[in-house]
Scaffold this motif. Structure first.
Motif: not given
Length: 301
Positions: A173-182, A207-213, A215-220
């Motif tokens: 699945v397509m996703n998005s890599f995001f580290v806001p402070q870097l 903090r790094g995160m996924s910035a693109n929904f 699926g079910d585990g997106f929040a974690d």
């Protein structure tokens, strides 16, 4: 009494506005307004520049609205009433030239920045860049250090002051890599690689995160970026090599299975060419994803 009640209500309104503003700004301590690297700092400056340019038209319009309402109040006998007014070339020029200049300025800032902050563009530095291959999985992040021969899940460790060259792809699945402070976000897609460069100028955990929904585990689907001094990074690599499983084709097949809220862990070694094998991933059954590895990797299994 009515006048006192009105001023009391206004005080409550002002207090509410101040509290909302303080709460909103309080959330910027780990975001794009608190950069810890050159790329994030430049992106924040673009945001400030664009905001300042737009405020140059927003603020005068708001003040002009109040001024017009005050001048044309019913009690002002000096205000001229012109019911037959239809057109003024000077007003048309003023009304259209200011928004046009605003658009040109904001567009110029965006155009120049698009070249200066092109994600694949290397960061100029005397330090040797650290290469990291990133794979977005369901729902976790895999970080492969090809030159160090180790890998980690949901934990990206980098040396302070050294550029980090990221090559990113997805297991499906397509996703998005995001580290806001870097650095800004960039997409990951199956079968292709995107590139992003970042650098941390200060030690810390970001903090790094996924910035693109996805699926079910997106929040974690988040991870920590540990920026440590170069000597601590070398120690981390050595300690990682001394313990843990090996990331080979079978280990990856187990890892790629969907799972939520995975605690960070590391691999002490990786199979050469693994990232290239992941790039050629195809869906072949309802049970999961099957990886098509190069001949050299199939021979090792």
């Amino acid at each position: 009494m009515a006048e006192q009640a009105r001023w009391s209500d206004m005080r409550y309104v002002l207090l509410t506005v101040v509290l909302i503003g303080a709460t909103t700004l309080g959330g910027c301590s780990e975001g794009v307004l608190d950069p810890k690297g050159p790329i994030a700092f430049a992106e924040r400056q673009i945001l400030f520049n664009a905001t300042g340019i737009m405020l140059a038209i927003v603020v005068p319009v708001m003040l002009a609205t109040l001024g017009v309402a005050f001048w044309f109040r019913a009690s002002n006998e000096r205000a001229r009433y012109l019911p037959n007014f239809e057109y003024s070339g000077r007003l048309e020029l003023l009304i259209w030239s200011i928004p046009l200049m605003t658009v040109l300025l904001v567009g110029t800032v965006a155009w120049i920045s698009a070249y200066d902050l092109d994600p694949p563009k290397p960061i100029a530095s005397s330090a040797k860049p650290v290469k990291v291959q990133v794979v977005s999985l369901d729902w976790k992040w895999l970080f492969i250090y090809p030159e160090e021969g180790v890998a980690s899940v949901n934990q990206l460790t980098i040396p302070v002051g050294a550029p980090v060259s990221l090559e990113l792809t997805s297991s499906g699945v397509m996703n998005s890599f995001f580290v806001p402070q870097l650095a800004g976000q960039i997409y990951t897609m199956a079968g292709m690689a995107t590139h992003l460069n970042l650098q941390a100028d200060y030690s810390g955990t970001y903090r790094g995160m996924s910035a693109n929904f996805s699926g079910d585990g997106f929040a974690d689907m988040h991870f920590n970026v540990d920026a440590v001094p170069p000597e601590d990074f070398a120690n981390w690599v050595n300690s990682t090599r001394s313990a843990g499983p090996i990331l080979d084709a079978q280990a990856y097949a187990d890892l790629v299975k969907p799972s939520k809220a995975v605690a960070p862990f590391t691999y002490r070694a990786i199979t050469p060419g693994l990232f290239a094998g992941i790039m050629s991933t195809e869906s072949q059954s309802d049970e999961g994803l099957c990886v098509k590895y190069p001949k050299s990797m199939r021979a090792e299994q």
